[in-house]
Design a protein around this motif. Structure first.
Motif, PDB file in Angstrom:
ATOM      1  N   TYR A  90      -8.279   3.019   1.248  1.00 16.82           N
ATOM      2  CA  TYR A  90      -7.038   3.900   1.192  1.00 16.82           C
ATOM      3  C   TYR A  90      -8.052   5.707   2.411  1.00 16.82           C
ATOM      4  O   TYR A  90      -7.572   5.956   2.921  1.00 16.82           O
ATOM      5  CB  TYR A  90      -6.673   4.418  -0.039  1.00 16.82           C
ATOM      6  CG  TYR A  90      -5.551   3.307  -0.622  1.00 16.82           C
ATOM      7  CD1 TYR A  90      -3.836   3.777  -0.057  1.00 16.82           C
ATOM      8  CD2 TYR A  90      -5.618   2.650  -1.395  1.00 16.82           C
ATOM      9  CE1 TYR A  90      -3.549   3.372  -0.535  1.00 16.82           C
ATOM     10  CE2 TYR A  90      -4.922   2.234  -2.291  1.00 16.82           C
ATOM     11  CZ  TYR A  90      -3.732   1.742  -1.240  1.00 16.82           C
ATOM     12  OH  TYR A  90      -2.140   1.892  -1.656  1.00 16.82           O
ATOM     13  N   THR A  91      -9.579   5.126   2.271  1.00 14.29           N
ATOM     14  CA  THR A  91     -10.232   5.736   2.878  1.00 14.29           C
ATOM     15  C   THR A  91      -9.691   5.473   3.968  1.00 14.29           C
ATOM     16  O   THR A  91      -9.708   7.076   5.016  1.00 14.29           O
ATOM     17  CB  THR A  91     -11.663   5.527   2.154  1.00 14.29           C
ATOM     18  OG1 THR A  91     -12.339   6.333   1.182  1.00 14.29           O
ATOM     19  CG2 THR A  91     -12.191   6.933   3.047  1.00 14.29           C
ATOM     20  N   ASN A 118     -10.301   1.186  -2.225  1.00 12.93           N
ATOM     21  CA  ASN A 118     -10.952   3.168  -2.075  1.00 12.93           C
ATOM     22  C   ASN A 118     -10.820   2.660  -0.428  1.00 12.93           C
ATOM     23  O   ASN A 118     -10.906   3.261   0.213  1.00 12.93           O
ATOM     24  CB  ASN A 118     -12.376   3.321  -3.199  1.00 12.93           C
ATOM     25  CG  ASN A 118     -12.735   4.749  -2.339  1.00 12.93           C
ATOM     26  OD1 ASN A 118     -13.677   4.872  -1.171  1.00 12.93           O
ATOM     27  ND2 ASN A 118     -12.320   5.400  -2.787  1.00 12.93           N
ATOM     28  N   LEU A 124      -9.658  12.088   3.892  1.00 14.79           N
ATOM     29  CA  LEU A 124      -9.795  13.121   2.567  1.00 14.79           C
ATOM     30  C   LEU A 124      -8.728  14.406   2.821  1.00 14.79           C
ATOM     31  O   LEU A 124      -7.952  15.030   2.224  1.00 14.79           O
ATOM     32  CB  LEU A 124     -11.030  14.039   1.971  1.00 14.79           C
ATOM     33  CG  LEU A 124     -12.514  12.900   1.525  1.00 14.79           C
ATOM     34  CD1 LEU A 124     -13.131  13.848   1.522  1.00 14.79           C
ATOM     35  CD2 LEU A 124     -11.630  12.959   0.354  1.00 14.79           C
ATOM     36  N   THR A 175      -7.261   9.934  -2.028  1.00  8.62           N
ATOM     37  CA  THR A 175      -7.735   8.397  -1.928  1.00  8.62           C
ATOM     38  C   THR A 175      -7.763   8.197  -2.950  1.00  8.62           C
ATOM     39  O   THR A 175      -7.311   7.036  -3.081  1.00  8.62           O
ATOM     40  CB  THR A 175      -9.234   9.111  -0.959  1.00  8.62           C
ATOM     41  OG1 THR A 175      -8.678   9.009   0.462  1.00  8.62           O
ATOM     42  CG2 THR A 175      -9.513   7.135  -1.094  1.00  8.62           C
ATOM     43  N   ARG A 176      -8.320   8.661  -3.838  1.00  5.70           N
ATOM     44  CA  ARG A 176      -8.862   8.702  -5.377  1.00  5.70           C
ATOM     45  C   ARG A 176      -7.640   8.232  -6.207  1.00  5.70           C
ATOM     46  O   ARG A 176      -7.301   7.179  -6.962  1.00  5.70           O
ATOM     47  CB  ARG A 176      -9.699   9.719  -6.118  1.00  5.70           C
ATOM     48  CG  ARG A 176     -10.031   9.638  -7.850  1.00  5.70           C
ATOM     49  CD  ARG A 176      -9.725  10.608  -8.407  1.00  5.70           C
ATOM     50  NE  ARG A 176      -8.783  11.514  -8.673  1.00  5.70           N
ATOM     51  CZ  ARG A 176      -8.460  12.038  -9.119  1.00  5.70           C
ATOM     52  NH1 ARG A 176      -9.578  12.919  -9.537  1.00  5.70           N
ATOM     53  NH2 ARG A 176      -7.507  12.858  -9.283  1.00  5.70           N
ATOM     54  N   ARG A 183      -6.999   4.791   5.661  1.00  5.45           N
ATOM     55  CA  ARG A 183      -5.469   5.008   5.309  1.00  5.45           C
ATOM     56  C   ARG A 183      -5.335   6.878   6.116  1.00  5.45           C
ATOM     57  O   ARG A 183      -4.706   7.044   6.798  1.00  5.45           O
ATOM     58  CB  ARG A 183      -5.008   5.111   4.786  1.00  5.45           C
ATOM     59  CG  ARG A 183      -4.707   2.375   4.926  1.00  5.45           C
ATOM     60  CD  ARG A 183      -4.298   2.450   3.842  1.00  5.45           C
ATOM     61  NE  ARG A 183      -3.752   0.980   3.909  1.00  5.45           N
ATOM     62  CZ  ARG A 183      -2.449   0.457   3.985  1.00  5.45           C
ATOM     63  NH1 ARG A 183      -1.706   1.123   5.076  1.00  5.45           N
ATOM     64  NH2 ARG A 183      -2.831  -0.763   5.075  1.00  5.45           N
ATOM     65  N   PHE A 184      -6.563   7.259   4.871  1.00  5.29           N
ATOM     66  CA  PHE A 184      -6.037   8.251   4.978  1.00  5.29           C
ATOM     67  C   PHE A 184      -7.232   9.800   4.816  1.00  5.29           C
ATOM     68  O   PHE A 184      -6.909  10.592   5.429  1.00  5.29           O
ATOM     69  CB  PHE A 184      -5.262   9.104   2.651  1.00  5.29           C
ATOM     70  CG  PHE A 184      -4.737   7.883   2.725  1.00  5.29           C
ATOM     71  CD1 PHE A 184      -3.361   7.555   3.598  1.00  5.29           C
ATOM     72  CD2 PHE A 184      -4.227   8.215   1.209  1.00  5.29           C
ATOM     73  CE1 PHE A 184      -1.835   6.705   2.950  1.00  5.29           C
ATOM     74  CE2 PHE A 184      -2.767   7.081   0.884  1.00  5.29           C
ATOM     75  CZ  PHE A 184      -2.169   6.407   1.805  1.00  5.29           C
ATOM     76  N   HIS A 216       0.914  -0.550   0.321  1.00  5.83           N
ATOM     77  CA  HIS A 216       0.011  -0.015  -0.296  1.00  5.83           C
ATOM     78  C   HIS A 216       0.835   1.502   0.258  1.00  5.83           C
ATOM     79  O   HIS A 216       2.219   0.950   0.328  1.00  5.83           O
ATOM     80  CB  HIS A 216      -1.049   0.015   1.387  1.00  5.83           C
ATOM     81  CG  HIS A 216      -1.775  -0.777   0.839  1.00  5.83           C
ATOM     82  ND1 HIS A 216      -1.320  -2.215   1.049  1.00  5.83           N
ATOM     83  CD2 HIS A 216      -3.326  -0.669   0.264  1.00  5.83           C
ATOM     84  CE1 HIS A 216      -3.042  -2.825   1.491  1.00  5.83           C
ATOM     85  NE2 HIS A 216      -4.013  -1.994   0.752  1.00  5.83           N
ATOM     86  N   GLN A 247      -6.648   4.840  -4.995  1.00  9.18           N
ATOM     87  CA  GLN A 247      -6.502   3.374  -5.559  1.00  9.18           C
ATOM     88  C   GLN A 247      -5.888   3.968  -7.006  1.00  9.18           C
ATOM     89  O   GLN A 247      -5.565   2.047  -7.320  1.00  9.18           O
ATOM     90  CB  GLN A 247      -7.760   3.680  -5.595  1.00  9.18           C
ATOM     91  CG  GLN A 247      -8.769   3.933  -6.099  1.00  9.18           C
ATOM     92  CD  GLN A 247     -10.128   3.954  -6.106  1.00  9.18           C
ATOM     93  OE1 GLN A 247     -10.632   3.920  -5.249  1.00  9.18           O
ATOM     94  NE2 GLN A 247     -11.281   5.031  -6.906  1.00  9.18           N
TER      95      GLN A 247
END
Length: 275
Positions: free
Chosen positions: A153-154, A150, A159, A116-117, A156-157, A3, A120
């Motif tokens: 990562y959402t 998605n 927005l 995030t976008r 994890r991060f 990741h 991924q």
């Protein structure tokens, strides 16, 4: 770790991926630079001389969209490849390790809210780069796969900020209405007199105590927020929601990076002048 990770880079954030590949740098370099290889994993064809300073065009085969522009900033085979793509910097580094190499990919998104976008998408691309090098079939664009990436990562991060279209000049809260250092806000007025305010703390911030003119619905999206209600402090973590009643004495304390949504039963804040 497969990741991507998110790190601070000056006033921006950098998205970074590391992959250990069982292939020498020369082979990986061809996959990064030759269009015949890029077609197997990269989203666009890259037209333009392979030399530092050259203008580039990013063409999406089979689409009617106009080519996107860029510039090749570093071309040092087979070590470093760096280019700009519509304002975003992409950097590929290859470091020999035995008979293989370590691939380090870094990109600095132009909009933190899109990270995030971006994560991924690049995760998917690098998976297919690795598959191409290994001689395996590339993964297909699968809704279930992208939904899973998605969600990962959402988590994890987040927005990190509200999208740019929500932060237009017409929506920014006027300084005369909200004078809190370190807090950025945008306001939206409902036709029924209600109001929604989006707040983003760029540093630790304190709202100061106020008497509630209206009922307030509060949601903490990211970070942490300490709500003080009639002298009692309540720490609220990301995902928390709370109703602050009309007539209460309330204040809020933000940690840097926190984002909140406040919905009021009336209009207590004014819009900024559109710029």
């Amino acid at each position: 770790m497969r990741h991507g990770t998110l790190t601070k880079k000056g006033d921006h954030v950098a998205l970074r991926f590391e992959r250990r590949l069982a292939h020498p740098p020369q082979k990986v370099w061809r996959a990064l630079t030759e269009n015949a290889e890029l077609a197997h994993w990269f989203p666009a064809r890259i037209d333009g001389p392979r030399e530092a300073g050259a203008a580039l065009s990013f063409v999406f085969p089979g689409e009617n969209a106009a080519p996107m522009s860029g510039k090749l900033t570093v071309f040092d085979p087979p070590k470093v490849l760096e280019y700009m793509w519509e304002g975003e910097r992409l950097r590929w580094e290859l470091k020999p390790e035995g008979t293989g190499c370590l691939l380090v990919f870094t990109t600095i998104p132009s909009d933190r809210a899109q990270v995030t976008r971006d994560a991924q998408g690049w995760h998917f691309c690098i998976d297919n780069l690795e598959a191409r090098l290994d001689g395996r079939p590339a993964a297909k664009h699968d809704k279930e796969l992208f939904a899973r990436l998605n969600a990962e990562y959402t988590a994890r991060f987040g927005l990190g900020g509200f999208p740019a279209f929500l932060r237009s000049g017409a929506n920014r809260v006027a300084a005369s209405s909200l004078d809190i250092p370190g807090l950025e806000a945008s306001v939206f007025d409902g036709v029924d007199g209600t109001q929604v305010v989006l707040c983003h703390a760029t540093q630790d911030a304190n709202t100061g105590e106020r008497l509630q003119d209206f009922d307030e619905y509060l949601v903490v999206l990211e970070g942490s927020y300490v709500l003080s209600l009639n002298g009692n402090e309540m720490p609220l973590a990301a995902g928390s929601e709370f109703i602050v009643p009309k007539g209460a004495r309330a204040s809020g304390r933000y940690t840097a990076g926190t984002r909140t949504i406040h919905a009021f039963g009336g209009r207590g804040l004014k819009r900024a002048e559109a710029k």
